[in-house]
Design a protein around this motif. Structure first.
Motif, PDB file in Angstrom:
ATOM      1  N   ASP A  86       0.936  -1.202   0.104  1.00 11.56           N
ATOM      2  CA  ASP A  86      -0.039  -0.205   0.042  1.00 11.56           C
ATOM      3  C   ASP A  86       0.800   1.311   0.021  1.00 11.56           C
ATOM      4  O   ASP A  86       2.075   1.445   0.799  1.00 11.56           O
ATOM      5  CB  ASP A  86      -0.693   0.106   1.224  1.00 11.56           C
ATOM      6  CG  ASP A  86      -1.603  -1.043   1.337  1.00 11.56           C
ATOM      7  OD1 ASP A  86      -1.940  -1.707   2.621  1.00 11.56           O
ATOM      8  OD2 ASP A  86      -2.319  -1.627   0.389  1.00 11.56           O
ATOM      9  N   SER A  87       0.363   2.298  -0.460  1.00 11.43           N
ATOM     10  CA  SER A  87       1.126   3.516  -0.532  1.00 11.43           C
ATOM     11  C   SER A  87       0.282   4.749  -0.882  1.00 11.43           C
ATOM     12  O   SER A  87      -1.059   4.347  -1.401  1.00 11.43           O
ATOM     13  CB  SER A  87       2.124   3.464  -1.630  1.00 11.43           C
ATOM     14  OG  SER A  87       1.689   3.301  -2.994  1.00 11.43           O
ATOM     15  N   GLU A 115      -0.899  10.088   3.207  1.00 13.56           N
ATOM     16  CA  GLU A 115      -0.133  11.294   3.805  1.00 13.56           C
ATOM     17  C   GLU A 115      -1.144  12.309   4.638  1.00 13.56           C
ATOM     18  O   GLU A 115      -2.187  12.065   4.703  1.00 13.56           O
ATOM     19  CB  GLU A 115       0.566  12.105   2.651  1.00 13.56           C
ATOM     20  CG  GLU A 115      -0.416  12.712   1.560  1.00 13.56           C
ATOM     21  CD  GLU A 115       0.464  13.338   0.456  1.00 13.56           C
ATOM     22  OE1 GLU A 115       1.152  12.834  -0.317  1.00 13.56           O
ATOM     23  OE2 GLU A 115       0.336  14.706   0.300  1.00 13.56           O
ATOM     24  N   CYS A 117      -2.353   0.322  -4.510  1.00  9.09           N
ATOM     25  CA  CYS A 117      -2.019  -0.968  -3.694  1.00  9.09           C
ATOM     26  C   CYS A 117      -1.438  -1.825  -4.968  1.00  9.09           C
ATOM     27  O   CYS A 117      -1.996  -2.040  -6.033  1.00  9.09           O
ATOM     28  CB  CYS A 117      -3.458  -1.642  -3.411  1.00  9.09           C
ATOM     29  SG  CYS A 117      -3.031  -3.561  -2.932  1.00  9.09           S
ATOM     30  N   THR A 142      -1.404   2.115   5.103  1.00 11.49           N
ATOM     31  CA  THR A 142      -0.887   3.358   4.853  1.00 11.49           C
ATOM     32  C   THR A 142      -1.590   4.541   5.424  1.00 11.49           C
ATOM     33  O   THR A 142      -2.819   4.480   5.337  1.00 11.49           O
ATOM     34  CB  THR A 142      -0.651   3.690   3.108  1.00 11.49           C
ATOM     35  OG1 THR A 142      -0.288   5.017   2.773  1.00 11.49           O
ATOM     36  CG2 THR A 142      -2.183   3.741   2.579  1.00 11.49           C
TER      37      THR A 142
END
Length: 113
Positions: A6-7, A10, A22, A107
């Motif tokens: 996952d990324s 923020e 993903c 994330t």
């Protein structure tokens, strides 16, 4: 289990947008139903959206106007576009492969001014 990565999380201001990604690596990704979950502090992990192997999405009713799930089978990717973010969207977001039972590492999304 096939790992998911996952990324995209923020810190974002209320009203902002984020797109989570993903990345899968299995050879049968296109056959898997996928989903996004989230867990906010003090709460259980809850489903946010799911998408079938054919690309049919399904959403938690309270989020369907702001969140969009999509997938790219050629790239083995699943996405979650989140718009008009609110502080209550603050959570760790996880990708899930329903067919293989895999989870991403999560994330962090923080919505705050």
């Amino acid at each position: 289990q096939v790992p998911l990565v996952d990324s995209g999380g923020e810190l974002v201001q209320p009203g902002g947008s984020l797109k989570l990604s993903c990345a899968a690596s299995g050879n049968f990704f296109s056959l898997s139903s996928m989903g996004w979950y989230r867990r906010s502090p003090g709460n259980e992990r809850e489903v946010v959206a799911t998408i079938t192997s054919e690309g049919r999405p399904n959403y938690v009713s309270s989020l369907k106007d702001r969140f969009t799930i999509s997938r790219d089978n050629a790239k083995k990717m699943v996405y979650l576009q989140m718009n008009n973010l609110k502080p209550e969207d603050t959570a760790v977001y996880y990708c899930h492969d329903f067919t293989l039972g895999s989870w991403g590492q999560g994330t962090q999304v923080t919505v705050s001014s």
